[in-house]
Write a protein that holds these residues in place. Structure first.
Motif, short mmCIF file in Angstrom:
data_model
loop_
_atom_site.label_atom_id
_atom_site.label_comp_id
_atom_site.label_asym_id
_atom_site.label_seq_id
_atom_site.Cartn_x
_atom_site.Cartn_y
_atom_site.Cartn_z
N UNK A 257 0.86 -1.19 0.00
CA UNK A 257 0.00 0.00 0.00
C UNK A 257 0.89 1.24 0.00
N UNK A 258 0.88 1.97 -1.09
CA UNK A 258 1.66 3.19 -1.20
C UNK A 258 0.78 4.39 -0.85
N UNK A 259 1.15 5.17 0.16
CA UNK A 259 0.36 6.36 0.51
C UNK A 259 0.32 7.35 -0.64
N UNK A 260 -0.87 7.87 -0.93
CA UNK A 260 -1.04 8.89 -1.96
C UNK A 260 -1.74 10.09 -1.33
N UNK A 261 -1.90 11.15 -2.10
CA UNK A 261 -2.59 12.34 -1.60
C UNK A 261 -4.04 12.00 -1.26
N UNK A 262 -4.64 11.11 -2.05
CA UNK A 262 -6.05 10.76 -1.84
C UNK A 262 -6.26 9.70 -0.77
N UNK A 263 -5.26 8.86 -0.53
CA UNK A 263 -5.38 7.75 0.43
C UNK A 263 -4.22 6.80 0.30
N UNK A 264 -4.46 5.67 -0.38
CA UNK A 264 -3.35 4.77 -0.67
C UNK A 264 -3.66 3.94 -1.91
N UNK A 265 -2.62 3.47 -2.57
CA UNK A 265 -2.74 2.70 -3.81
C UNK A 265 -2.08 1.34 -3.61
N UNK A 266 -2.83 0.26 -3.88
CA UNK A 266 -2.29 -1.08 -3.75
C UNK A 266 -1.61 -1.48 -5.06
N UNK A 267 -0.34 -1.85 -4.97
CA UNK A 267 0.42 -2.25 -6.16
C UNK A 267 1.19 -3.53 -5.85
N UNK B 87 6.92 3.78 -11.52
CA UNK B 87 6.72 3.37 -12.92
C UNK B 87 6.43 1.88 -12.95
N UNK B 88 5.30 1.51 -13.57
CA UNK B 88 4.89 0.12 -13.63
C UNK B 88 5.24 -0.51 -14.98
N UNK B 89 5.23 -1.83 -15.03
CA UNK B 89 5.64 -2.52 -16.26
C UNK B 89 4.64 -2.31 -17.40
N UNK B 90 3.42 -1.86 -17.09
CA UNK B 90 2.45 -1.57 -18.14
C UNK B 90 2.58 -0.12 -18.64
N UNK B 91 3.65 0.56 -18.21
CA UNK B 91 3.99 1.94 -18.60
C UNK B 91 3.19 3.01 -17.86
N UNK B 92 2.24 2.62 -17.01
CA UNK B 92 1.50 3.61 -16.22
C UNK B 92 2.36 4.06 -15.04
N UNK B 93 2.02 5.21 -14.48
CA UNK B 93 2.76 5.73 -13.34
C UNK B 93 1.78 6.10 -12.22
N UNK B 94 2.28 6.00 -10.99
CA UNK B 94 1.51 6.42 -9.81
C UNK B 94 2.42 7.31 -8.97
N UNK B 95 1.81 8.28 -8.30
CA UNK B 95 2.58 9.19 -7.46
C UNK B 95 2.35 8.85 -6.00
N UNK C 223 4.31 -5.81 -5.99
CA UNK C 223 5.74 -5.48 -6.10
C UNK C 223 6.29 -5.89 -7.46
N UNK C 224 5.83 -7.01 -8.01
CA UNK C 224 6.38 -7.47 -9.29
C UNK C 224 5.85 -6.68 -10.49
N UNK C 225 4.94 -5.72 -10.24
CA UNK C 225 4.46 -4.85 -11.31
C UNK C 225 5.28 -3.56 -11.41
N UNK C 226 6.18 -3.37 -10.45
CA UNK C 226 6.95 -2.12 -10.39
C UNK C 226 8.25 -2.27 -11.16
N UNK C 227 8.46 -1.36 -12.10
CA UNK C 227 9.69 -1.34 -12.89
C UNK C 227 10.79 -0.59 -12.14
N UNK D 122 12.64 9.54 -7.55
CA UNK D 122 12.44 10.64 -6.60
C UNK D 122 11.91 11.88 -7.30
N UNK D 123 10.89 12.49 -6.68
CA UNK D 123 10.32 13.75 -7.16
C UNK D 123 10.17 14.66 -5.95
#
Length: 250
Positions: free
Chosen positions: A147-157, A175-183, A159-163, A167-168
């Protein structure tokens, strides 16, 4: 007032936490019961239906995590209190839950309570505690959902989907293997600490990489090429550690 239950086998720790709450948040908390075991804590929660439970992890007869086996629906928030235990803390962080290290610092307590007050009244507690129990039941190599904390709450990802993670400033792009990104609303250092150690490695001050998606390393220009064709920089200071991790991982 916020109804709270304190569960800790140390009487002094119970009293200190209650006094600190009274001092930092006058007239805000009603500690309806202080319990010395998981079993008495279960009884108190079912009796008083508190909004918040302060739960010690390391207790003689049963550890704090066993408390949740007694509830089909978890409709209370939890702040864990614990002496330093890296495995337990990593599992708690991976589940986006709050914890306080003993001896409890009033500033950290204030921060944890503010987070509790800002949480939406939803099923987030149920989801996070279910995820916590899943994370406790697998070893570091097998951790699936984080569960990655986000501004809205948290996002479940998974681990094997993360490329890789980048740092920002005080945030972190995943960055995920499907090319999508989450902050993630956390620093790269925080994210690095909750990722599985055997699969992820810091290669640069700005990047943490999933070793499973490395195709090749260009030593001359210090770049690592990934399965999606992207190339990321490897810092001089991280090069030897990165190469050793690749060799061990494969």
């Amino acid at each position: 007032m916020i109804k709270a239950v304190i569960i800790d086998d140390e009487i002094n720790a119970q009293n200190l936490l209650e006094k600190t709450l009274d001092r930092c948040f006058p007239n805000k908390f009603n500690v309806v019961e202080k319990c010395s075991s998981v079993d008495s804590g279960v009884v108190a929660i079912k009796k008083y239906e508190p909004e918040l439970v302060f739960l010690d992890i390391q207790m003689p007869e049963k550890n704090g995590f066993e408390l949740f086996k007694n509830f089909d629906v978890i409709d209370f928030e939890v702040i864990f209190t614990t002496a330093y235990n890296q495995f337990a803390i990593k599992a708690i962080k991976r589940s986006a839950l709050d914890y306080l290290l003993k001896p409890i610092n009033s500033l950290e307590l204030t921060d944890a309570v503010k987070k509790f007050e800002n949480k939406s009244k939803s099923s987030s507690a149920q989801k996070k505690l279910t995820l916590l129990l899943e994370n406790l039941n697998v070893n570091d190599q097998q951790v699936n959902k984080i569960a990655f904390p986000t501004v809205e709450g948290f996002e479940l990802i998974h681990a094997n989907q993360i490329l890789y993670c980048k740092a920002e400033s005080n945030y972190c792009t995943i960055k995920k293997i499907d090319s999508s990104t989450k902050m993630a609303a956390k620093t790269l250092k925080y994210v690095e600490e909750i990722l599985p150690e055997n699969s992820f490695k810091r290669i640069h001050k700005s990047y943490v990489l999933n070793l499973n998606y490395v195709v090749r390393y260009h030593k001359a220009n210090k770049e690592v090429e990934l399965t999606n064709g992207e190339k990321l920089p490897v810092s001089f200071r991280k090069e030897e550690e990165f190469i050793n991790a690749i060799l061990q991982n494969h």
